[in-house]
Design a protein around this motif. Structure first.
Motif, PDB file in Angstrom:
ATOM      1  N   ARG A  49      45.403  -1.204  10.440  1.00 64.01           N
ATOM      2  CA  ARG A  49      44.821  -0.057  10.095  1.00 64.01           C
ATOM      3  C   ARG A  49      43.700   0.136  11.306  1.00 64.01           C
ATOM      4  NH1 ARG A  49      42.764  -2.523   5.654  1.00 64.01           N
ATOM      5  NH2 ARG A  49      40.757  -3.248   6.196  1.00 64.01           N
ATOM      6  N   ARG A  50      43.071  -0.633  11.845  1.00 67.90           N
ATOM      7  CA  ARG A  50      42.229  -0.249  13.074  1.00 67.90           C
ATOM      8  C   ARG A  50      43.029   0.275  14.201  1.00 67.90           C
ATOM      9  NH1 ARG A  50      38.162  -5.836  12.575  1.00 67.90           N
ATOM     10  NH2 ARG A  50      37.066  -4.650  10.874  1.00 67.90           N
ATOM     11  N   ALA A  60      43.648   3.860  13.423  1.00 67.31           N
ATOM     12  CA  ALA A  60      42.342   4.853  13.502  1.00 67.31           C
ATOM     13  C   ALA A  60      42.141   5.159  14.897  1.00 67.31           C
ATOM     14  CB  ALA A  60      41.196   3.970  12.945  1.00 67.31           C
ATOM     15  N   ARG A 109      35.218  14.375  11.035  1.00 69.41           N
ATOM     16  CA  ARG A 109      36.443  13.933  10.533  1.00 69.41           C
ATOM     17  C   ARG A 109      37.044  12.895  11.214  1.00 69.41           C
ATOM     18  NH1 ARG A 109      37.458  19.448   9.948  1.00 69.41           N
ATOM     19  NH2 ARG A 109      38.675  19.724  11.665  1.00 69.41           N
ATOM     20  N   SER A 125      34.738   9.796  10.369  1.00 65.84           N
ATOM     21  CA  SER A 125      35.233   9.044   9.063  1.00 65.84           C
ATOM     22  C   SER A 125      36.230   8.185   9.130  1.00 65.84           C
ATOM     23  CB  SER A 125      35.315  10.338   8.176  1.00 65.84           C
ATOM     24  OG  SER A 125      35.706   9.774   6.778  1.00 65.84           O
ATOM     25  N   VAL A 126      37.372   8.657  10.057  1.00 66.99           N
ATOM     26  CA  VAL A 126      38.493   7.532  10.178  1.00 66.99           C
ATOM     27  C   VAL A 126      37.973   6.159  10.956  1.00 66.99           C
ATOM     28  CG1 VAL A 126      40.741   7.292  11.262  1.00 66.99           C
ATOM     29  CG2 VAL A 126      40.016   9.747   9.889  1.00 66.99           C
ATOM     30  N   LYS A 169      34.914   5.014  10.899  1.00 70.29           N
ATOM     31  CA  LYS A 169      34.184   4.368   9.975  1.00 70.29           C
ATOM     32  C   LYS A 169      34.763   3.265   9.043  1.00 70.29           C
ATOM     33  CE  LYS A 169      31.018   7.681   9.834  1.00 70.29           C
ATOM     34  NZ  LYS A 169      30.042   8.503   9.335  1.00 70.29           N
ATOM     35  N   LYS A 170      35.647   4.133   8.510  1.00 70.03           N
ATOM     36  CA  LYS A 170      36.481   3.628   7.371  1.00 70.03           C
ATOM     37  C   LYS A 170      37.204   2.395   8.041  1.00 70.03           C
ATOM     38  CE  LYS A 170      37.255   7.756   4.390  1.00 70.03           C
ATOM     39  NZ  LYS A 170      38.264   8.720   4.158  1.00 70.03           N
ATOM     40  N   ALA A 171      37.594   2.344   8.960  1.00 71.73           N
ATOM     41  CA  ALA A 171      38.247   1.050   9.706  1.00 71.73           C
ATOM     42  C   ALA A 171      37.111  -0.013  10.271  1.00 71.73           C
ATOM     43  CB  ALA A 171      39.134   1.397  10.735  1.00 71.73           C
ATOM     44  N   GLY A 172      35.894   0.256  10.093  1.00 66.36           N
ATOM     45  CA  GLY A 172      34.925  -0.412  10.695  1.00 66.36           C
ATOM     46  C   GLY A 172      34.593  -0.587  12.003  1.00 66.36           C
TER      47      GLY A 172
END
Length: 368
Positions: free
Chosen positions: A286-287, A290, A326, A329-330, A332-335
């Motif tokens: 996931r990271r 991103a 945008r 946001s991607v 941040k969602k991946a931390g």
């Protein structure tokens, strides 16, 4: 994103003008950076914690006031030996000698060195814009703004104040630190000098960093970084020369001084600490997804150095604020990015310890 790098023209440079040398002031700069940004330096947590705990409140306050000189990026004031016209480019044997060199810089050159790398959005390419410098300093709080305003209005007292600050750092912690690391640094400089003489420049550069390469036919050294720049080692205004300076505190930063009218300098780290083990496959996937977008990687370069607002990032990259949002946001969602509010600004910053878990290759690339 096309390939970006810093190139150093060495065509016509006499081989004896390429020198490996140690610099106490340059090392003080990265030591102060490690204190200000311990997340960048996983192997120095013990030193940073102990040193910060031992600082007297007055010195800690003054370091905070000037910290943008070494936390946002690395000011050229830490390498005055590269910018004094008529000087042979050699580093000083002591911190006092290099502070004397700093005093020899003209006010104009000093102010540009302090501000163009630390307050401009373009990593120091081109002259400093006082209005832009003040605008960006304001984003990072009242202390940097006041410091920048005083430096622009009347450089002399600020220069004297800064020299005293560096002298007090030497007394408080750096004299002992330098005494400990200088032996290792001097040994590295001797080893690289010997390599240069016996096996040539290409071999010596490979030993410095895999990010350095030599095109002998073009007479160019290329430094693989996420920033574009070009400089020459044969500028008649300052004299021919290229200085390579080893650093014990620098990893993972590989710094290149490429300001117009200054001799180029490469400040390279020796040794790298072990990083933590990898995260789970799912989290890693996931990271990495991103980070797969080239623009997000460029944003990470900014966010790795200091916190930025959305509009500041949009201005730096020539895109709209919604587009930046945008991409943030991607991340941040991946931390991978943290957010905090300072007054009317919302500031974003790279979560360096989390990125460190992705492996040193990515971290070294965005911090180089």
């Amino acid at each position: 994103m096309g390939h970006v790098s810093v190139s150093i023209d060495i065509a016509g440079l006499p081989p004896e003008r390429i020198v490996f040398s140690i610099s106490p002031l340059a090392e003080l700069g990265v030591a102060l950076h490690a204190l200000a940004e311990p997340g960048h330096h996983p192997g120095l947590h013990g030193w940073a914690t102990a040193t910060a705990a031992g600082l007297k409140p007055d010195l800690a306050d003054r370091l905070h006031e000037a910290r943008f000189l070494w936390s946002t990026t690395f000011s050229d004031v830490f390498a005055p030996f590269a910018g004094v016209p008529g000087h042979d480019g050699s580093t000083g044997a002591t911190l006092a000698e290099e502070l004397d060199m700093l005093d020899r810089l003209s006010d104009e050159r000093f102010v540009e060195a302090a501000l163009e790398l630390n307050c401009s959005a373009n990593d120091g390419d081109g002259p400093a814009d006082p209005g832009r410098a003040l605008e960006l300093a304001a984003v990072h709080g009242p202390k940097p703004l006041e410091f920048t305003r005083r430096l622009l209005d009347d450089p002399a007292p600020v220069r004297a104040w800064l020299r005293r600050l560096f002298e007090d750092c030497e007394q408080a912690f750096f004299a002992e630190t330098w005494q400990r690391v200088r032996v290792q640094l001097a040994a590295d400089a001797r080893h690289k000098t010997d390599l240069l003489r016996r096996k040539g420049l290409a071999e010596a550069l490979r030993a410095v960093s895999p990010a350095l390469s030599l095109d002998e036919s073009a007479g160019t050294i290329t430094v693989d970084k996420l920033v574009e720049g070009r400089t020459t080692s044969v500028d008649p205004r300052v004299g021919a020369g290229l200085t390579l300076v080893p650093s014990s505190f620098g990893w993972p930063h590989l710094m290149v001084l490429h300001a117009p009218g200054w001799r180029p300098m490469i400040h390279y780290p020796i040794g790298a600490p072990e990083l933590p083990g990898p995260a789970s496959v799912e989290l890693l996937k996931r990271r990495m997804e991103a980070l797969a977008h080239p623009l997000r990687m460029r944003l990470c370069r900014n966010l790795a150095r200091t916190a930025h607002s959305t509009s500041e990032l949009a201005d730096a990259h020539g895109i709209t604020a919604p587009e930046v949002s945008r991409h943030l946001s991607v991340l941040k969602k991946a931390g991978l990015v943290t957010t905090r509010r300072r007054g009317r600004y919302v500031l974003h910053q790279l979560n360096v310890p989390v990125v460190a878990r992705l492996g040193s290759d990515f971290l070294e690339t965005v911090l180089r």
